[in-house]
Motif scaffolding. Structure first.
Motif, mmCIF file in Angstrom:
data_model
loop_
_atom_site.group_PDB
_atom_site.id
_atom_site.type_symbol
_atom_site.label_atom_id
_atom_site.label_comp_id
_atom_site.label_asym_id
_atom_site.label_seq_id
_atom_site.Cartn_x
_atom_site.Cartn_y
_atom_site.Cartn_z
ATOM 1 N N TYR A 1 0.817 -1.212 0.000
ATOM 2 C CA TYR A 1 0.000 0.000 0.000
ATOM 3 C C TYR A 1 0.854 1.266 0.000
ATOM 4 N N ARG A 2 2.104 1.172 0.464
ATOM 5 C CA ARG A 2 2.984 2.341 0.518
ATOM 6 C C ARG A 2 3.966 2.407 -0.652
ATOM 7 N N ARG A 3 3.877 1.451 -1.564
ATOM 8 C CA ARG A 3 4.908 1.314 -2.600
ATOM 9 C C ARG A 3 5.055 2.554 -3.480
ATOM 10 N N ASP A 4 3.964 3.257 -3.738
ATOM 11 C CA ASP A 4 4.026 4.409 -4.632
ATOM 12 C C ASP A 4 4.365 5.705 -3.908
ATOM 13 N N LEU A 5 4.769 5.570 -2.641
ATOM 14 C CA LEU A 5 5.186 6.738 -1.863
ATOM 15 C C LEU A 5 6.694 6.763 -1.637
ATOM 16 N N ASP A 6 7.367 5.649 -1.919
ATOM 17 C CA ASP A 6 8.783 5.531 -1.588
ATOM 18 C C ASP A 6 9.470 4.624 -2.611
#
Length: 207
Positions: A51-56
């Motif tokens: 779920y956080r992959r496109d933030l970092d």
């Protein structure tokens, strides 16, 4: 109603990831490119990172390599590097024509992405048709959060009610409607199966 700005999604809208190793694995292809949700049968310990992959960018690499490894893909690290390479992405046949049709209004690409997509546009000579790139990993927010659409409209200098968002996901891209943007949906099929849909949509936009 006159539209004064256009926002476009990247993957499945303007371009599509088309790599020979994924061509015969539709489930893996969907898992790697879906803008929302999780891959089927994902290891529970990966869900938060997914779920956080496109933030970092670091998380993006780590979790995608894990998914590739879990799918028994050989040389997952090497394949990941190919998948974020401009040469693995193809524009839809009418991408340039659709963007050129809207040159009278400013255009932003708004994408949930964990790497810099600008080289993809440069490779195909399309950078001059885009005024702003609003990328989740640079902004710290992902679609459908209204903040990313608000940021795009602010940078283009338009009221959201005077803008349209074009994308392949009603859930993610359709989030623009929360701030008053119009929304147009396209189907993220292979580029060979969608020759004119994007241009057809562009022609419906009153500018």
């Amino acid at each position: 109603m006159t539209i004064r700005a256009a926002l476009f999604d990247f993957s499945g809208t303007l371009f599509r990831l088309e790599h020979p190793e994924l061509a015969s694995n539709a489930d893996l292809m969907r898992a790697l490119t879906a803008p929302v949700g999780i891959a089927d049968d994902m290891d529970p310990e990966l869900v938060d990172a997914w779920y956080r992959r496109d933030l970092d960018p670091d998380v993006h690499r780590w979790v995608h390599v894990r998914v590739l490894n879990d799918s028994n893909v050989a040389n997952a690290e090497g394949l990941y590097d190919q998948l974020i390479d401009a040469e693995s992405w193809q524009p839809y046949p009418d991408t340039e024509a659709a963007l050129a049709h809207l040159t009278d209004v400013p255009v932003a690409v708004v994408s949930n992405i964990g790497w810099d997509i600008r080289p993809v546009f440069e490779r195909f000579g399309l950078t001059h048709l885009v005024d702003e790139f609003v990328l989740s990993y640079e902004e710290g927010v992902i679609k459908p959060d209204p903040k990313i659409f608000t940021t795009a409209c602010e940078r283009l200098g338009v009221d959201p009610r005077d803008a349209v968002m074009v994308g392949d996901s009603e859930e993610a891209d359709g989030g623009a409607e929360a701030i008053g943007c119009a929304f147009r949906l396209v189907n993220p099929v292979p580029t060979s199966d969608r020759p004119t849909a994007l241009l057809d949509v562009a022609r419906t936009i009153p500018v």
